[in-house]
Design a protein around this motif. Structure first.
Motif, short mmCIF file in Angstrom:
data_model
loop_
_atom_site.label_atom_id
_atom_site.label_comp_id
_atom_site.label_asym_id
_atom_site.label_seq_id
_atom_site.Cartn_x
_atom_site.Cartn_y
_atom_site.Cartn_z
N MET A 1 0.71 -1.11 -0.04
CA MET A 1 0.09 0.11 -0.10
C MET A 1 1.03 1.32 0.01
O MET A 1 0.30 2.11 -0.30
N THR A 2 2.01 1.18 0.54
CA THR A 2 2.88 2.19 0.60
C THR A 2 3.22 2.78 -0.71
O THR A 2 3.53 1.98 -1.64
N GLY A 3 3.17 4.00 -0.97
CA GLY A 3 3.22 4.71 -2.45
C GLY A 3 2.29 4.76 -3.54
O GLY A 3 1.81 5.73 -4.00
N ALA A 4 1.07 3.70 -3.18
CA ALA A 4 0.09 3.75 -3.97
C ALA A 4 -0.95 4.66 -3.58
O ALA A 4 -1.57 5.09 -4.24
N GLY A 6 0.26 7.19 -0.98
CA GLY A 6 0.87 8.14 -0.56
C GLY A 6 0.78 8.18 0.80
O GLY A 6 0.54 9.18 1.52
N ASN A 7 0.59 7.10 1.64
CA ASN A 7 0.45 6.94 3.09
C ASN A 7 1.11 7.96 3.67
O ASN A 7 2.01 7.67 4.27
N SER A 8 0.64 9.09 4.30
CA SER A 8 1.20 10.19 4.86
C SER A 8 0.73 10.07 6.24
O SER A 8 1.06 10.80 7.21
N GLY A 9 -0.34 9.33 6.63
CA GLY A 9 -0.80 9.09 7.79
C GLY A 9 -1.97 9.84 8.29
O GLY A 9 -2.57 10.07 9.23
N SER A 10 -2.75 10.46 7.05
CA SER A 10 -3.82 11.30 7.43
C SER A 10 -5.15 10.42 7.43
O SER A 10 -5.03 9.26 7.21
N ILE A 57 2.25 3.68 11.58
CA ILE A 57 2.30 2.44 10.60
C ILE A 57 2.04 2.68 9.17
O ILE A 57 2.34 1.73 8.55
N ALA A 58 1.47 3.88 8.73
CA ALA A 58 1.12 3.84 7.63
C ALA A 58 2.06 3.65 6.48
O ALA A 58 2.04 3.44 5.36
N GLU A 59 3.55 4.29 6.71
CA GLU A 59 4.35 4.14 5.98
C GLU A 59 5.17 2.95 5.80
O GLU A 59 5.85 2.34 5.03
N GLU A 60 4.73 1.86 6.84
CA GLU A 60 5.37 0.53 6.90
C GLU A 60 4.58 -0.42 6.09
O GLU A 60 4.17 -0.04 4.81
N HIS A 61 4.00 -1.18 6.61
CA HIS A 61 2.97 -2.35 6.04
C HIS A 61 1.72 -2.47 6.80
O HIS A 61 1.84 -3.17 7.83
#
Length: 192
Positions: A1-4, A6-10, A57-61
């Motif tokens: 999911m990361t990148g797809a 842009g998980n910035s945590g919002s 955790i948004a930037e991880e998995h």
């Protein structure tokens, strides 16, 4: 999911994650609980536990994190649940040979057999064979050793084979008996 996404945590990213992964996570929760209503509650509880940690955790998995949360939450529910009376229906030994509903019957029998497994064995089957995770990934999510995953998997599959008996979709036909051959790497069949 990361990148797809842009998980910035919002909050928007969390909503997009739930929208994208929710159906798969709900299916996993249903297989863990065996009940669609409990599955919805389990997933909602897991997502509520993950939400405060989302920016971290948004930037991880995040999907792996939610899967682990599902398994551990289900385990804690299982430990607190009263297990006095368990309803059992009588299942036929095998379907009749011309039965148009044989596949549905087999599916229901398999689902009941999976629901009757101890929680750890059920979790191993869901993670290994539904989620297609490796032994190591499954061990990490369950917080145990790889050997435990392997032994629980063997026990669970043995129990399912016993519960299903001769009823296997790849046999000579519905209810005809016999073991389904397993293919080996070279395409040859073995009767393991």
């Amino acid at each position: 999911m990361t990148g797809a996404m842009g998980n910035s945590g919002s909050a928007r990213d969390f909503e997009a994650f739930v929208e994208a992964c929710g159906p798969r996570l709900l299916r996993m929760a249903w297989l863990l609980t065996g009940d669609p209503h409990q599955a919805e509650d389990l997933l909602q509880t897991a997502l509520a536990k993950v939400w405060p940690k989302w920016p971290r955790i948004a930037e991880e998995h995040p999907e792996a994190y939610v899967r682990k949360t599902l398994v551990t939450t289900h385990a804690s529910w299982w430990q607190r649940r009263w297990r006095g009376e368990v309803p059992h229906g009588e299942l036929p030994d095998r379907p009749s040979t011309g039965d148009a509903f044989a596949a549905v019957d087999l599916e229901q029998t398999l689902a009941a057999a999976v629901r009757s497994l101890p929680r750890r064995q059920r979790a191993v089957l869901v993670l290994r064979y539904l989620e297609d995770l490796s032994v190591e990934e499954t061990a990490q999510i369950m917080g145990c050793r790889s050997g435990t995953v392997k032994s629980q998997s063997v026990k669970a599959l043995r129990t399912l084979r016993t519960a299903l008996g001769d009823r296997h979709p790849d046999t000579d036909g519905p209810g005809t008996g016999g073991a389904a051959p397993a293919c080996t790497a070279g395409g040859r069949q073995s009767h393991a």
